[in-house]
Design an enzyme around this catalytic site. Structure first.
Site, PDB file in Angstrom:
ATOM      1  N   LYS A 230       0.838  -1.197   0.000  1.00 29.43           N
ATOM      2  CA  LYS A 230       0.000   0.000   0.000  1.00 29.43           C
ATOM      3  C   LYS A 230       0.873   1.246   0.000  1.00 29.43           C
ATOM      4  O   LYS A 230       1.957   1.265   0.589  1.00 29.43           O
ATOM      5  CB  LYS A 230      -0.899   0.032   1.250  1.00 29.43           C
ATOM      6  CG  LYS A 230      -1.731   1.305   1.352  1.00 29.43           C
ATOM      7  CD  LYS A 230      -2.571   1.353   2.621  1.00 29.43           C
ATOM      8  CE  LYS A 230      -3.316   2.675   2.703  1.00 29.43           C
ATOM      9  NZ  LYS A 230      -4.166   2.791   3.906  1.00 29.43           N
ATOM     10  N   GLU A 280      -9.523  11.673  11.845  1.00 26.12           N
ATOM     11  CA  GLU A 280      -8.629  10.616  12.344  1.00 26.12           C
ATOM     12  C   GLU A 280      -7.866  11.011  13.601  1.00 26.12           C
ATOM     13  O   GLU A 280      -7.058  11.938  13.591  1.00 26.12           O
ATOM     14  CB  GLU A 280      -7.626  10.220  11.247  1.00 26.12           C
ATOM     15  CG  GLU A 280      -6.801   9.011  11.609  1.00 26.12           C
ATOM     16  CD  GLU A 280      -5.977   8.483  10.431  1.00 26.12           C
ATOM     17  OE1 GLU A 280      -5.159   7.591  10.669  1.00 26.12           O
ATOM     18  OE2 GLU A 280      -6.168   8.948   9.293  1.00 26.12           O
ATOM     19  N   GLU A 324      -7.076  -2.858   2.710  1.00 22.56           N
ATOM     20  CA  GLU A 324      -6.434  -1.588   3.059  1.00 22.56           C
ATOM     21  C   GLU A 324      -6.609  -1.307   4.555  1.00 22.56           C
ATOM     22  O   GLU A 324      -5.681  -0.856   5.238  1.00 22.56           O
ATOM     23  CB  GLU A 324      -7.061  -0.452   2.236  1.00 22.56           C
ATOM     24  CG  GLU A 324      -6.388   0.889   2.439  1.00 22.56           C
ATOM     25  CD  GLU A 324      -7.034   2.017   1.654  1.00 22.56           C
ATOM     26  OE1 GLU A 324      -6.844   3.174   2.055  1.00 22.56           O
ATOM     27  OE2 GLU A 324      -7.742   1.742   0.663  1.00 22.56           O
ATOM     28  N   GLU A 458     -12.016  10.253  -5.225  1.00 23.42           N
ATOM     29  CA  GLU A 458     -12.036  10.278  -3.752  1.00 23.42           C
ATOM     30  C   GLU A 458     -11.290  11.493  -3.213  1.00 23.42           C
ATOM     31  O   GLU A 458     -11.758  12.180  -2.292  1.00 23.42           O
ATOM     32  CB  GLU A 458     -11.409   8.989  -3.196  1.00 23.42           C
ATOM     33  CG  GLU A 458     -11.371   8.940  -1.680  1.00 23.42           C
ATOM     34  CD  GLU A 458     -10.640   7.725  -1.134  1.00 23.42           C
ATOM     35  OE1 GLU A 458      -9.904   7.886  -0.139  1.00 23.42           O
ATOM     36  OE2 GLU A 458     -10.808   6.624  -1.695  1.00 23.42           O
ATOM     37  N   LYS A 462     -12.682  14.897  -1.005  1.00 24.03           N
ATOM     38  CA  LYS A 462     -12.097  15.413   0.237  1.00 24.03           C
ATOM     39  C   LYS A 462     -11.681  16.879   0.089  1.00 24.03           C
ATOM     40  O   LYS A 462     -11.891  17.685   1.002  1.00 24.03           O
ATOM     41  CB  LYS A 462     -10.891  14.551   0.637  1.00 24.03           C
ATOM     42  CG  LYS A 462     -11.264  13.116   1.005  1.00 24.03           C
ATOM     43  CD  LYS A 462     -10.023  12.239   1.133  1.00 24.03           C
ATOM     44  CE  LYS A 462     -10.387  10.799   1.466  1.00 24.03           C
ATOM     45  NZ  LYS A 462      -9.211   9.905   1.463  1.00 24.03           N
TER      46      LYS A 462
END
Length: 471
Positions: A230, A280, A324, A458, A462
């Protein structure tokens, strides 16, 4: 050291405070040293964001942090002690700085309430060194503020930190405290409304989408060769406005539009601010109880309840998104275990934001008293949620494919106190503001099966959520 006067925090006994500060001053004269005195006071219920706006000035460092879902907000303005450094040992040096400063603080407090204690506010950049010399923030900044105002459980506390030495004027200090208390009093019935500007507010918007999609295609080839599982690639959006951005109103818009995110802002004292709305948390420690988040795997929110549910089901059942997410979850549990902690993985769930939803697994642990929060931050940053796996290879590839300096983007931002309590978030969904210029940052995790067009969409989702709030 704590001095505990038996008095209420609801009023200021200036005669008593004056006597205490004179005693500290005399002690400093006798021993030829200086001390930092921390004075906490309960004040009228006010919005810390408004206090930040009234107290701050352009050449002072400040920090703002809000978690509306928990009813918490805190503003830190100006400095009485600070550290600005670069390099690999920045977390260790920051920890040493905090410990040394704590040894020099005298707290005047009736009781040891967490929210009344002085806090150190910290920003760390993504990389420990900047490749671009003109990036406006150091790779580590830690400071003890002159003023700290916090809101929690519908109670407001002002903390004044001030240096006392043999030559200080105590009357001036108390006059300064009185002046700031009067400002707070004037704000108690004032509230901010959401502010929307017309679209022609922006003079120029520069997108870098083609390069991002090309980079995604290139790193997918590296992933297929099994060198990486990743990598997180970020993109930027550069905005020039017709006039300077309004920090107060932009932050207010962010918290109204993203009530379940962490709203944050930090300034470097030179006119630049880094702000955002992050979903987060990196770590939160309260009374030795740690909570951290594995947050990875994304899908847009639906325009209707049926579409929203379908998007959520697709996300929960997606092999690619679950893979992921697991990379992040495994990384966090392994690295906490390496510190000697025993992480407990809580039930997985969805983190649904206004425009996007994520796979989310909270993780808890008990933190021994000998482990400082910054040791945990150093161990976890950067997680695969913002870098990739394997971490070192991913970070090298990020440098190769991203032409801009990440700086504070996707990096740890937060506070720590003298009791080992802390709250650190990851500085994603963020923007660097400089006058009428803003650079917006957002990223996407690339794994086997990623599609460059979908990852680009995506990131745009954002970026647009952030752009909508800036005024």
């Amino acid at each position: 050291m704590t001095i505990s006067p038996c008095r209420s925090h609801t009023f200021v006994d200036y005669k008593y405070l004056n006597q205490l500060l004179l005693e500290v001053k005399e002690n400093c004269r006798r021993h030829n040293h200086s001390k930092i005195v921390s004075i906490p006071l309960e004040v009228d219920l006010v919005d810390p964001l408004l206090v930040l706006d009234k107290f701050k000035h352009k050449n002072a460092i400040n920090f703002y942090f809000e978690n509306r879902s928990n009813g918490e907000a805190i503003a830190a303005i100006d400095t009485v002690d600070k550290l600005e450094i670069f390099g690999k040992d920045r977390f260790t040096k920051s920890e040493e700085f905090i410990k040394n400063s704590l040894n020099n603080i005298i707290t005047i407090s009736e009781e040891s309430q967490t929210f009344l204690s002085p806090r150190f506010f910290c920003t760390f950049s993504f990389f420990d060194q900047h490749e671009k010399a003109d990036y406006p923030f150091p790779s580590a900044t830690v400071f003890l503020p002159a003023w700290q105002i916090g809101l929690k459980n519908n109670c407001c506390t002002l903390v004044m930190n001030t240096i006392i030495n043999s030559s200080v004027n105590i009357t001036k200090i108390l006059d300064n405290l009185q002046h700031h208390l009067e400002i707070i009093k004037s704000l108690k019935n004032y509230s901010l409304n959401i502010n929307k500007f017309p679209l022609n507010f922006y003079k120029k918007i520069t997108k870098n989408g083609d390069k991002f999609k090309t980079s995604v295609a290139s790193v997918l080839e590296i992933i297929q060769s099994n060198h990486l599982s990743k990598i997180v690639l970020a993109d930027t959006l550069d905005v020039n406005a017709n006039h300077d951005f309004n920090l107060l109103q932009s932050l207010n818009n962010l918290r109204q539009l993203h009530p379940n995110c962490y709203i944050f802002s930090t300034s470097n004292g030179k006119g630049q601010n880094f702000i955002g709305a992050s979903p987060e948390r990196l770590i939160s420690v309260h009374k030795q109880q740690l909570i951290t988040d594995a947050l990875a795997g994304s899908a847009p929110r639906g325009k209707t309840p049926i579409e929203d549910t379908a998007n959520a089901n697709n996300l929960v059942n997606s092999t690619k998104e679950k893979h992921e997410h697991k990379l992040v979850l495994d990384f966090i549990t392994q690295h906490l275990s390496q510190l000697g902690l025993f992480p407990q993985v809580l039930a997985p769930r969805l983190r649904q934001l206004s425009n996007i939803q994520h796979l989310w697994t909270p993780i808890s642990a008990v933190v021994p008293t000998n482990i400082h929060p910054l040791q945990i931050v150093a161990q976890l940053h950067p997680t695969p949620a913002v870098a990739g796996a394997a971490r070192d290879i991913a970070c090298a590839e990020i440098r190769r494919y991203e032409s801009f300096e990440r700086g504070l983007y996707a990096a740890p931002l937060g506070w720590v106190d003298g009791e080992g309590n802390c709250e650190f978030i990851v500085g994603i969904r963020s923007a660097l503001i400089d006058g009428n210029y803003a650079r917006l940052y957002a990223g996407a995790g690339i794994v086997a099966g990623s599609d460059p067009e979908k990852e680009f969409a995506e990131v745009q989702l954002k970026l647009q959520a952030l752009l909508k709030a800036l005024v």
